[in-house]
Structures are given as structure tokens and as C-alpha cells.
Design an enzyme around this catalytic site. Sequence first.
Site, PDB file in Angstrom:
ATOM      1  N   ASP A  72       0.874  -1.164   0.000  1.00  0.00           N
ATOM      2  CA  ASP A  72       0.000   0.000   0.000  1.00  0.00           C
ATOM      3  C   ASP A  72       0.912   1.215   0.000  1.00  0.00           C
ATOM      4  O   ASP A  72       1.613   1.473   0.992  1.00  0.00           O
ATOM      5  CB  ASP A  72      -0.895  -0.026   1.246  1.00  0.00           C
ATOM      6  CG  ASP A  72      -1.859   1.154   1.329  1.00  0.00           C
ATOM      7  OD1 ASP A  72      -1.609   2.175   0.662  1.00  0.00           O
ATOM      8  OD2 ASP A  72      -2.841   1.065   2.086  1.00  0.00           O
ATOM      9  N   VAL A  73       0.939   1.973  -1.094  1.00  0.00           N
ATOM     10  CA  VAL A  73       1.919   3.045  -1.234  1.00  0.00           C
ATOM     11  C   VAL A  73       1.702   4.177  -0.248  1.00  0.00           C
ATOM     12  O   VAL A  73       2.598   5.016  -0.064  1.00  0.00           O
ATOM     13  CB  VAL A  73       1.944   3.600  -2.672  1.00  0.00           C
ATOM     14  CG1 VAL A  73       2.359   2.528  -3.660  1.00  0.00           C
ATOM     15  CG2 VAL A  73       0.602   4.222  -3.054  1.00  0.00           C
ATOM     16  N   ASN A  99       2.480   5.032 -10.487  1.00  0.00           N
ATOM     17  CA  ASN A  99       1.189   4.950 -11.154  1.00  0.00           C
ATOM     18  C   ASN A  99      -0.004   4.790 -10.209  1.00  0.00           C
ATOM     19  O   ASN A  99      -1.124   5.162 -10.562  1.00  0.00           O
ATOM     20  CB  ASN A  99       1.225   3.766 -12.137  1.00  0.00           C
ATOM     21  CG  ASN A  99      -0.135   3.387 -12.656  1.00  0.00           C
ATOM     22  OD1 ASN A  99      -0.712   4.096 -13.476  1.00  0.00           O
ATOM     23  ND2 ASN A  99      -0.659   2.263 -12.180  1.00  0.00           N
ATOM     24  N   TYR A 168      -9.166  14.512  -6.599  1.00  0.00           N
ATOM     25  CA  TYR A 168      -8.337  13.955  -7.679  1.00  0.00           C
ATOM     26  C   TYR A 168      -7.577  15.069  -8.388  1.00  0.00           C
ATOM     27  O   TYR A 168      -6.362  14.970  -8.610  1.00  0.00           O
ATOM     28  CB  TYR A 168      -9.240  13.205  -8.655  1.00  0.00           C
ATOM     29  CG  TYR A 168      -8.511  12.489  -9.768  1.00  0.00           C
ATOM     30  CD1 TYR A 168      -7.869  11.281  -9.536  1.00  0.00           C
ATOM     31  CD2 TYR A 168      -8.482  13.013 -11.063  1.00  0.00           C
ATOM     32  CE1 TYR A 168      -7.210  10.612 -10.550  1.00  0.00           C
ATOM     33  CE2 TYR A 168      -7.830  12.352 -12.086  1.00  0.00           C
ATOM     34  CZ  TYR A 168      -7.194  11.153 -11.832  1.00  0.00           C
ATOM     35  OH  TYR A 168      -6.539  10.492 -12.844  1.00  0.00           O
ATOM     36  N   LYS A 172      -3.473  15.685  -8.615  1.00  0.00           N
ATOM     37  CA  LYS A 172      -2.785  15.598  -9.894  1.00  0.00           C
ATOM     38  C   LYS A 172      -2.057  16.894 -10.226  1.00  0.00           C
ATOM     39  O   LYS A 172      -0.981  16.881 -10.825  1.00  0.00           O
ATOM     40  CB  LYS A 172      -3.783  15.221 -11.003  1.00  0.00           C
ATOM     41  CG  LYS A 172      -4.316  13.795 -10.871  1.00  0.00           C
ATOM     42  CD  LYS A 172      -3.202  12.753 -10.869  1.00  0.00           C
ATOM     43  CE  LYS A 172      -3.721  11.344 -10.851  1.00  0.00           C
ATOM     44  NZ  LYS A 172      -2.646  10.320 -10.900  1.00  0.00           N
TER      45      LYS A 172
END
Length: 263
Positions: A72-73, A99, A168, A172
Site C-alpha cells: 500500500d503506497v 502509477n 483527484y 494531480k
Amino acid sequence: MNTVRTTDEEGAGAPKVAVVTGAGSGIGRAVAVELLTAGWSVALAGRRPEPLAETAAAAPAGGGTALTVRADVSRPEDVAALFGAVRDRFGRLDLLFNNAGTFGPGGVPVEDLPYEAWRHVVDTNLNGAFLCAQAAYRQMKEQDPQGGRIINNGSISAHTPRPHSVAYTATKHALTGLTKSLSLDGRPYGIAVGQIDIGNAATEMTAGMQTGALQANGETAPEPVMDVADVARTVRHMAELPLEANVQFATVMATAMPYVGRG
């Protein structure tokens, strides 16, 4: 003293080694399979072991070596274990494809977005990308020959938002700053950092776009998509450049999607 890997060294010796996060599905799976097919050794990272095994099995026989690592990053201890496993298995790291990401609750107006949902998106998309980039940077700086490449998965939303996408879109946009800063700081060590901004690749995440996506004018309209394999080939091209060359930003999108002129 470490030396920066030269162009000749890039193509010589053992297979290149990559870490692909979010490798269990979608863009991550497509990129991992593309690299494995090209002979790379690839560490497939993700939260669920079963999809990672499916990605490894999707690569043709005779390609590179796949290593699956549950991670889990957003958890620093998982990221440390991931890059430790890569170092122990392969001895070096040539590429991180950063990613892993999540859109979060779809179609939720900003005033109704729960803090927990906001935090989950930030922890995955931004904090996870930082943790992985930091671990990769450390290894690339210390290994001999020195250097490597990091490619961050941005998005069309790193430039222009969709309606009801505040978490989101914010993460980003932040990834673009992360890319620029890492690119600058990596120069003395031969660490090249770039970003690919993707629009409407056909994956599970974008499945609903062909039937209808909310537009800036409040209407719902279908949107065209493109083959995710075209994204994978672009990442591979970026990855296989010599370290003296870098694609700083690339945009790969469905040609007719409503991006240019969105809103």
C-alpha cells in the site's frame, strides 16, 4: 565514488529493473506487461496479491522477470519493504513508474465530500507518489552506476478538472510540482524525472465514459477512449531513452475527447 550511467551502459549487461505501482489493473498492468515483454525485470506492486499474479501471468513467456510485492503506497513501511525487496532481488533500480492512484467518490460535489474520502485520495495519489519517489531517488543516488528514471502518472486533470473532482484534481496538480522538483534535484545524480498525462485510456476506471460522463455545462455525454496499449508504449519509450535525454511532460489522450476547449 558513484558514476552516472552512460548511454552505452544503458544498453549493456543485465536487464533493466523497474518498479510499477498499481500494477494489478488498468494502466499499471498494461505498462508492466509492456516492460516485461521488452525484457525488463519488473517489480509489480499493489494492495492485492491476486491481481498482481494475473499481471505477471499476462506477460508472454521468454520476457523479463516479474516480482510481485503486496504494498500500500500510502504506508511508509510498505514502501520501504517494496524497495528493499527490489534491491535484494535485482541489486539496482532503473525505473519507477509512479502509477498507483484513485479517483475517490465519483460525482460528489465539494460541499458533500467527506474528509475521510479527501484524505484517502491525497494519501494514495500524492503521499504515495512522494514516498515511492523518495525511496527510488535514494536507491538511484546510492547505486553504482548511479542514476535512473522516475515517471509519474499525472492526468489530463493535472491541467484541467472535471466537474466534482476536487480531490483527484488537486492531487494531480500537486504531482506536476513533485515532478518538476524531483527533476531539478535529480540532475546531479543522473536521475531523470518526467510525467505522462493520460486522457481516456480504456480501463476499468474509465469504463463509464463511453456511455456518459458529466460535462462542464452540466450535460452528460459519451466520450471517446483510446487503447491503453498506446499509453504503455509511450511509457516504454520514455523509459528507454538514455539518461542524457528526458521527456519532461507527455500528453497521451483519445484524439476527440473534450479536453482542448473543455468547459
